[in-house]
Design an enzyme around this catalytic site. Sequence first.
Site, PDB file in Angstrom:
ATOM      1  N   ARG A  43       0.834  -1.213   0.000  1.00  0.00           N
ATOM      2  CA  ARG A  43       0.000   0.000   0.000  1.00  0.00           C
ATOM      3  C   ARG A  43       0.867   1.260   0.000  1.00  0.00           C
ATOM      4  O   ARG A  43       2.045   1.225   0.368  1.00  0.00           O
ATOM      5  CB  ARG A  43      -0.934   0.022   1.203  1.00  0.00           C
ATOM      6  N   GLU A  49       0.075   9.598   8.924  1.00  0.00           N
ATOM      7  CA  GLU A  49       1.273   8.813   9.260  1.00  0.00           C
ATOM      8  C   GLU A  49       1.482   8.694  10.761  1.00  0.00           C
ATOM      9  O   GLU A  49       1.385   9.694  11.498  1.00  0.00           O
ATOM     10  CB  GLU A  49       2.494   9.491   8.608  1.00  0.00           C
ATOM     11  N   ASP A  52      -2.166   5.403  13.174  1.00  0.00           N
ATOM     12  CA  ASP A  52      -3.061   4.238  13.298  1.00  0.00           C
ATOM     13  C   ASP A  52      -2.909   3.596  14.668  1.00  0.00           C
ATOM     14  O   ASP A  52      -3.891   3.265  15.332  1.00  0.00           O
ATOM     15  CB  ASP A  52      -2.855   3.224  12.152  1.00  0.00           C
ATOM     16  N   SER A 146       5.768  -4.081   2.499  1.00  0.00           N
ATOM     17  CA  SER A 146       6.075  -5.432   2.012  1.00  0.00           C
ATOM     18  C   SER A 146       5.879  -6.457   3.133  1.00  0.00           C
ATOM     19  O   SER A 146       5.399  -7.570   2.900  1.00  0.00           O
ATOM     20  CB  SER A 146       7.513  -5.495   1.482  1.00  0.00           C
ATOM     21  N   ASP A 202      -1.872  -1.308   7.531  1.00  0.00           N
ATOM     22  CA  ASP A 202      -1.335  -2.046   6.380  1.00  0.00           C
ATOM     23  C   ASP A 202      -2.147  -3.306   6.106  1.00  0.00           C
ATOM     24  O   ASP A 202      -2.495  -3.614   4.959  1.00  0.00           O
ATOM     25  CB  ASP A 202       0.123  -2.441   6.634  1.00  0.00           C
TER      26      ASP A 202
END
Length: 470
Positions: A43, A49, A52, A146, A202
Amino acid sequence: MAAEGPATRRVQVAEYPRLLKLKEMFNSKFGSIPKFYVRAPGRVNIIGEHIDYCGYSVLPIAIEQDMLIAVEPVKTHTIQLANTNSLYPDFSTSANNIQIDKTKPVWHNYFLCGFKGIQEHFGLSNLTGMNCLVDGNIPPSSGLSSSSALVCCAGLVTLTALGMSLSKGRYELELTQRHQVELAEICAKSERYIGTEGGGMDQSISFLAEEGTAKLIEFSPLRATDVKLPSGAVFVIANSCVEMNKAATSYFNIRVTECRLAAKLLAKYKNLPWDEVLRLEEVQARLGVSLEDMLLTTEDALHPEPYSPEEICRCLEISLEQLRTQILSPNTQDVLHFKLYQRAKHVYSEAARVLRFKNLCEEAPDNVVQLLGEIMNQSHASCRDMYECSCPELDWLVDVCRQFGAEGSRLTGAGWGGCTVSIVPADKLPSFLANVQEAYYQRSDGSSVPQTPSVFATKPGGGALVFLEA
Ligand code: ADP
Ligand code: NG1
């Protein structure tokens, strides 16, 4: 009987070059044909930023780059993992004895996080094994997630293999949106086995993404709402080519800890039960005030000078021992200075920026691209100055992006390296790509010229999928 869910596709593997290549490699590695394939996307976070894990909403899109795994469930209890990239060595383990060493963020541990998450959630023992070949094309440690794509992919692989073994080889699991939310929550929790204390952004976008739309991801309870991005602009990712592995350093967990401590000190200042409070959002929710009010409270309650552990103990009236055992994580035990004021200011202001960004997208006035760009620029400044999660290369790259036509540019993901995301008017895209390529990547000394395309336009992609051969 449950049919194939929305997250399952029947495909002719021969028509998809990447699947076909993976099938052939799987055959030469394991001497058999995969029973199914799973993909989970990375994503790019457009805005929001490091908030979360403080309980605040974020606004990511799934990207085309993903983790793809070819799988064959086997009758033994062994999990055999192989990777198309020789940087990631083969690994095998018993499915009934999963060990994840937090001190070593080796690649197979991310797979095991997803596996263990499903195993524990469903209380399964004596799981059958599987042969897996992993193929990823998300730049690692670059803020494009990733690691979570691998965890989510492994979680869905495990669930699918389980469904197959329960239904004797037929795929019968229906993956509704409720299941996708559940999977996202399982994988967000289980990725923490790696040692980092991330939020759920994510994993949520990896499962809940839908092509063509960004998502506002909200937490407690987890939900994802469509946000239509402006049509006149393109979002462009540029990689600074500085890698930062979150689990191999303590930067990330120090920020999580600073936010937790700030939440506790603010709660204590406001006479709330501070020991029950873990996140900055909880302080706002308990007080029932606006984000602007929280910024003012932060200025009243906290000071800009760093806090020592001793000062924190005095404020909370606890011992150093209690601080260490009850609040700090294993890799933040020896931190000498915590910047609580700056971190709280970033979090409350960034949470407000996410909402402004989303509202502007919904209202869609004529000059929205410029306004969205300004909000992204403010976000970068706050990440750089208040959250201190940028680095010189990222600061330079956002400057280069703005210089060549981006209305706004900011670091994306955890930071300290990795990628930027820029909002670029659609008509400026070709010149923007060419100029950024030349200015950042083709330096006269020839250093840092990346092997793969490192500045590219992206658009909202779909979420995790199971592929079955038609
Ligand atoms: P990110 O921001 O990309 O999530 P992290 O530093 O958290 O970065 O995680 C990167 C790690 O994920 C890598 O060090 C590696 O262990 C794992 N990883 C990434 N891509 C692959 C891949 N293609 N195959 C196997 N493991 C991968
Ligand atoms: P990346 O960019 O994947 O390292 C991390 C966290 C997110 C979020 C961002 C910062 C994990 C798995 N991911 O993302 O939850 O906190 O940093 O916004 O910990």
